[in-house]
Design a protein around this motif. Structure first.
Motif, PDB file in Angstrom:
ATOM      1  N   GLY A  90       0.109 -13.650  -3.718  1.00  0.00           N
ATOM      2  CA  GLY A  90       1.494 -13.404  -3.558  1.00  0.00           C
ATOM      3  C   GLY A  90       1.464 -12.636  -2.532  1.00  0.00           C
ATOM      4  N   GLU A  91       2.956 -11.651  -2.629  1.00  0.00           N
ATOM      5  CA  GLU A  91       3.399 -10.879  -1.815  1.00  0.00           C
ATOM      6  C   GLU A  91       2.991  -9.725  -2.229  1.00  0.00           C
ATOM      7  OE1 GLU A  91       7.802 -10.396  -3.200  1.00  0.00           O
ATOM      8  OE2 GLU A  91       8.110 -12.856  -1.971  1.00  0.00           O
ATOM      9  N   ASP A  92       1.998  -9.434  -3.297  1.00  0.00           N
ATOM     10  CA  ASP A  92       1.440  -8.575  -3.173  1.00  0.00           C
ATOM     11  C   ASP A  92       0.027  -8.405  -2.646  1.00  0.00           C
ATOM     12  OD1 ASP A  92       2.608  -6.781  -4.741  1.00  0.00           O
ATOM     13  OD2 ASP A  92       1.880  -7.900  -6.719  1.00  0.00           O
ATOM     14  N   ALA A  93      -0.599  -9.107  -1.602  1.00  0.00           N
ATOM     15  CA  ALA A  93      -1.412  -8.865  -1.592  1.00  0.00           C
ATOM     16  C   ALA A  93      -1.686  -8.354   0.683  1.00  0.00           C
ATOM     17  CB  ALA A  93      -2.312 -10.467  -0.257  1.00  0.00           C
ATOM     18  N   PRO A  94      -3.333  -7.787   0.425  1.00  0.00           N
ATOM     19  CA  PRO A  94      -3.343  -6.766   1.445  1.00  0.00           C
ATOM     20  C   PRO A  94      -2.975  -7.339   2.885  1.00  0.00           C
ATOM     21  CG  PRO A  94      -5.191  -6.969   0.329  1.00  0.00           C
ATOM     22  CD  PRO A  94      -4.204  -7.780  -0.500  1.00  0.00           C
TER      23      PRO A  94
ATOM     24  N   ASN B 103     -11.407  -4.735  -5.933  1.00  0.00           N
ATOM     25  CA  ASN B 103     -11.438  -3.970  -5.809  1.00  0.00           C
ATOM     26  C   ASN B 103     -10.769  -3.635  -4.264  1.00  0.00           C
ATOM     27  OD1 ASN B 103     -13.074  -3.816  -7.808  1.00  0.00           O
ATOM     28  ND2 ASN B 103     -14.589  -1.876  -7.140  1.00  0.00           N
ATOM     29  N   ALA B 104     -10.992  -4.235  -2.615  1.00  0.00           N
ATOM     30  CA  ALA B 104     -10.131  -3.560  -1.770  1.00  0.00           C
ATOM     31  C   ALA B 104      -8.741  -3.757  -2.217  1.00  0.00           C
ATOM     32  CB  ALA B 104     -10.571  -3.656  -0.694  1.00  0.00           C
ATOM     33  N   ALA B 105      -8.672  -4.009  -2.126  1.00  0.00           N
ATOM     34  CA  ALA B 105      -6.965  -5.068  -3.132  1.00  0.00           C
ATOM     35  C   ALA B 105      -6.096  -3.766  -3.436  1.00  0.00           C
ATOM     36  CB  ALA B 105      -6.801  -6.596  -3.289  1.00  0.00           C
ATOM     37  N   ASP B 106      -6.860  -3.632  -5.071  1.00  0.00           N
ATOM     38  CA  ASP B 106      -6.295  -2.840  -6.315  1.00  0.00           C
ATOM     39  C   ASP B 106      -6.337  -0.840  -5.374  1.00  0.00           C
ATOM     40  OD1 ASP B 106      -6.230  -4.673  -7.582  1.00  0.00           O
ATOM     41  OD2 ASP B 106      -8.600  -4.336  -8.275  1.00  0.00           O
ATOM     42  N   ALA B 107      -7.124  -0.596  -4.304  1.00  0.00           N
ATOM     43  CA  ALA B 107      -7.618   0.092  -3.935  1.00  0.00           C
ATOM     44  C   ALA B 107      -6.344   0.511  -2.982  1.00  0.00           C
ATOM     45  CB  ALA B 107      -8.936   0.240  -2.865  1.00  0.00           C
ATOM     46  N   VAL B 108      -5.957  -0.795  -1.944  1.00  0.00           N
ATOM     47  CA  VAL B 108      -5.110  -0.292  -0.846  1.00  0.00           C
ATOM     48  C   VAL B 108      -4.166  -1.106  -0.768  1.00  0.00           C
ATOM     49  CG1 VAL B 108      -7.297  -0.908   0.723  1.00  0.00           C
ATOM     50  CG2 VAL B 108      -5.626  -2.627   0.630  1.00  0.00           C
ATOM     51  N   GLY B 109      -3.200  -1.596  -2.040  1.00  0.00           N
ATOM     52  CA  GLY B 109      -2.352  -1.347  -2.379  1.00  0.00           C
ATOM     53  C   GLY B 109      -1.636  -3.000  -1.252  1.00  0.00           C
TER      54      GLY B 109
ATOM     55  N   GLY C 239       0.218  -3.969   1.617  1.00  0.00           N
ATOM     56  CA  GLY C 239       0.666  -3.699   2.404  1.00  0.00           C
ATOM     57  C   GLY C 239      -1.267  -3.220   3.649  1.00  0.00           C
ATOM     58  N   GLY C 240      -2.081  -2.736   2.710  1.00  0.00           N
ATOM     59  CA  GLY C 240      -2.896  -2.467   3.210  1.00  0.00           C
ATOM     60  C   GLY C 240      -4.057  -3.591   3.821  1.00  0.00           C
ATOM     61  N   ARG C 241      -4.788  -2.731   4.716  1.00  0.00           N
ATOM     62  CA  ARG C 241      -6.135  -3.223   5.155  1.00  0.00           C
ATOM     63  C   ARG C 241      -6.787  -3.325   4.530  1.00  0.00           C
ATOM     64  NH1 ARG C 241      -6.146  -3.117  11.882  1.00  0.00           N
ATOM     65  NH2 ARG C 241      -8.729  -4.712  11.835  1.00  0.00           N
ATOM     66  N   VAL C 242      -7.264  -4.439   4.723  1.00  0.00           N
ATOM     67  CA  VAL C 242      -9.134  -5.169   4.463  1.00  0.00           C
ATOM     68  C   VAL C 242      -9.907  -5.734   6.195  1.00  0.00           C
ATOM     69  CG1 VAL C 242     -10.666  -6.002   2.230  1.00  0.00           C
ATOM     70  CG2 VAL C 242      -8.682  -4.927   1.790  1.00  0.00           C
ATOM     71  N   ASP C 243     -10.963  -5.608   6.044  1.00  0.00           N
ATOM     72  CA  ASP C 243     -11.261  -6.627   7.206  1.00  0.00           C
ATOM     73  C   ASP C 243     -13.126  -7.334   6.335  1.00  0.00           C
ATOM     74  OD1 ASP C 243     -10.308  -5.671  10.201  1.00  0.00           O
ATOM     75  OD2 ASP C 243     -10.372  -3.672   8.859  1.00  0.00           O
ATOM     76  N   ILE C 244     -13.086  -7.959   6.796  1.00  0.00           N
ATOM     77  CA  ILE C 244     -14.309  -8.708   5.974  1.00  0.00           C
ATOM     78  C   ILE C 244     -15.156  -9.494   7.578  1.00  0.00           C
ATOM     79  CG2 ILE C 244     -15.754 -10.738   4.997  1.00  0.00           C
ATOM     80  CD1 ILE C 244     -12.448 -11.123   3.589  1.00  0.00           C
ATOM     81  N   ASP C 245     -16.697  -8.838   7.631  1.00  0.00           N
ATOM     82  CA  ASP C 245     -17.474  -8.823   8.662  1.00  0.00           C
ATOM     83  C   ASP C 245     -18.277  -9.663   8.052  1.00  0.00           C
ATOM     84  OD1 ASP C 245     -18.333  -8.994  10.511  1.00  0.00           O
ATOM     85  OD2 ASP C 245     -19.412  -7.367  10.877  1.00  0.00           O
TER      86      ASP C 245
END
Length: 552
Positions: free
Chosen positions: A428-432, A460-466, A468-474
């Protein structure tokens, strides 16, 4: 091909040896002629004897010719010769001619220089073989006989009455005997010398082949080999040993072994008698100087002996046990997981059924209309904790007793897009801010298990950045591998924890189960791939999972 190269090498070696001998002949001739000129000059000096037999002008002209010939041939011999045998014949004929001129200028039949004919006979020993030696000796006899007969007949006038016939016959018999005797002895000795030379070259070639074989064996060994002399200094080290020790081969040779491998000190200090009945096997830890990394090294120490039984040093066989220890750890972990799987079935049966009953009862209570707000809040807490416990049991079962992957050829990009969409909805709104980098990769994977890998990494990435943080998938192709890479800009993982992040139940989260990354590792291994952690550029984390790719 090797035989052709060997033959070519032998031809080149013979050519160089022929040039060396020719150069030696030219220089020896120049030296002998210089000594003879000095002797003739002393005889011609005031108070000398038989001045009427000398021709100073002709002698000095001959000296100039010899010098010019010597210089010219010395320069020529600096370049390769195509026909060294022909050049040798020219040199020998030149010596015969030179001896004839000197005999003529110094008295003919009475000349003290007739011994000079023996020199080309001896020279022929090194170039023409036994038959050639007798041919040269016969030529010298023929020319000397012609000179003496011409002088006896008065055709060759040397400034004195012609010698008597008996004197000429006597001198010819004497010189012929000398020439033929020298030819016989030098031919026999030369043949023996050539035979010895051939055997020596054959022995040298055999020794070179043995040395080359020894070098190839030592270099090609897949394990380390170090030889020590009787003083404990390194006398041999192969490339694998140099890599294990973290030392250059040139730097190691001649140094005490304990300076390169300090763990050897207590082993080498043992009395020689304690090791003569067999080898000493042990394992030590060695810190390499090149990268400072400490590695386990297996050592086998064997004594070396001279043929007479005296000690010649020590032979050390070594092997880097890093991969072996890693395989042992994998095997031990597999055994633990097998035992854990057996226990998982019991745990699932004993916990899941009661959890289902508790969850159903809570849901029925929540539907009651006689509950106040506090009671509903308590039931909500009970329901959420029951769901969390059920999820934990599911993860535990997935890790402990994973099902074999059902491999199908799949476009990983489609699964990535679907999984990311579902993950965003769950957060939801907590998604990075999740961004999928453009790329294509096809692989044979179990789609559900691949989706589980990506879901756990995203979690794991979402828990780390919280939020508004950014996660890239390649998702891309590298050689024969299909690569899934998840990067985040979070704080990263401390260096002291990186070796344990794939261990089951290890977590740094307050409410984490410690099974997310362990499940990722198990699934990747079941697919024939692996997962690795890479520190981010400056900050954050990168998890790279490799699967076997398909297609071009």
């Amino acid at each position: 091909m090797d035989e052709a190269f060997r033959r070519q090498d032998e031809i080149g070696s013979d050519e160089r040896e022929g040039r060396r001998r020719l150069l030696l002949l030219v220089l020896v001739r120049a030296g002998v002629f210089a000594v003879l000129l000095l002797a003739i000059w002393l005889i011609d000096a005031p108070g000398g004897t038989m001045p009427e037999r000398r021709h100073p002008g002709a002698l000095w002209g001959l000296a100039g010719a010899v010098i010019a010939f010597t210089v010219a041939y010395t320069v020529r011999l600096r370049r390769p010769l195509s026909r060294s045998g022909l050049h040798a014949q020219i040199q020998i004929l030149y010596d015969v001619l030179l001896a004839s001129i000197l005999v003529t200028l110094t008295g003919g039949v009475e000349s003290p220089m007739t011994f000079l004919y023996a020199l080309p006979v001896i020279s022929a020993t090194f170039f023409l073989g036994r038959r050639g030696v007798f041919w040269v000796a016969g030529l010298c006899c023929l020319i000397l006989g012609a000179l003496f007969l011409l002088e006896n007949r008065g055709v060759l006038a040397l400034g004195r009455p012609p010698p008597a016939g008996l004197r000429v016959a006597y001198m010819l018999m004497l010189n012929f005997s000398v020439f033929l005797g020298v030819a016989f002895l030098s031919g026999m000795l030369g043949e023996q010398l050539r035979r010895t030379g051939r055997e020596l070259r054959k022995t040298e070639k055999s020794l070179e082949r043995v040395q080359a074989l020894h070098r190839d064996i030592v270099t090609s060994l897949k394990s380390g080999l170090v030889a020590l002399d009787s003083e404990g200094r390194v006398s041999l080290v192969n490339p694998v040993a140099a890599r294990i020790l973290g030392a250059e081969r040139e730097e190691a040779l001649g140094r005490p072994a304990v300076e390169i491998l300090p763990a050897l000190k207590p082993l080498l200090s043992q009395s020689p008698g304690a090791r003569q009945d067999g080898s000493l096997r042990t394992e030590v830890n060695h810190r390499r100087t090149t990268d400072g990394r400490e590695i386990p090294v297996g050592l086998t120490l064997s004594p070396l002996f001279h043929p007479d039984g005296t000690s010649a040093g020590m032979l050390i066989h070594m092997q880097d046990l890093t991969e072996f220890r890693a395989m042992e750890a994998v095997a031990k972990r597999a055994e633990q997981m097998a035992a854990l799987g057996e226990m998982a079935a019991v745990v699932a049966h004993e916990i899941r059924n009661p959890l289902g009953s508790i969850s159903g009862s809570v849901q029925m209570l929540e539907q009651s209309g006689r509950l106040d707000e506090a009671e509903r809040k308590l039931l909500g807490i009970a329901r959420r904790e029951t769901e969390r416990l059920s999820s934990l049991v599911s993860d535990f079962l997935l890790f402990a007793r994973p099902r074999p992957p059902g491999l199908v050829e799949t476009d990983l990009g489609d699964i990535v897009a679907d999984t990311v969409e579902a993950f965003r909805a769950s957060r939801g709104e907590d998604a990075p801010d999740i961004r999928i980098q453009p790329g294509e990769a096809r692989a044979r994977v179990d789609p559900d298990q691949f989706r589980q890998v990506l879901w756990n990494l995203l979690q794991n990435a979402a828990d780390a950045v919280g939020p508004g943080g950014r996660v890239d998938i390649d998702c891309r192709r590298e050689a024969s591998w299909a690569i899934l890479e998840v990067r985040d800009d979070g704080p990263g993982i401390p260096a002291e924890d990186r070796q344990r992040i794939f261990d089951p139940f290890f977590t740094t989260k307050e409410k984490g189960s410690g099974l997310g990354l362990a499940i990722v590792s198990r699934i990747a291994e079941a697919h024939g791939g692996r997962v690795e952690y890479l520190p981010g550029d400056g900050r954050g984390s990168r998890f790279r999972v490799r699967f076997l790719g398909v297609g071009p």
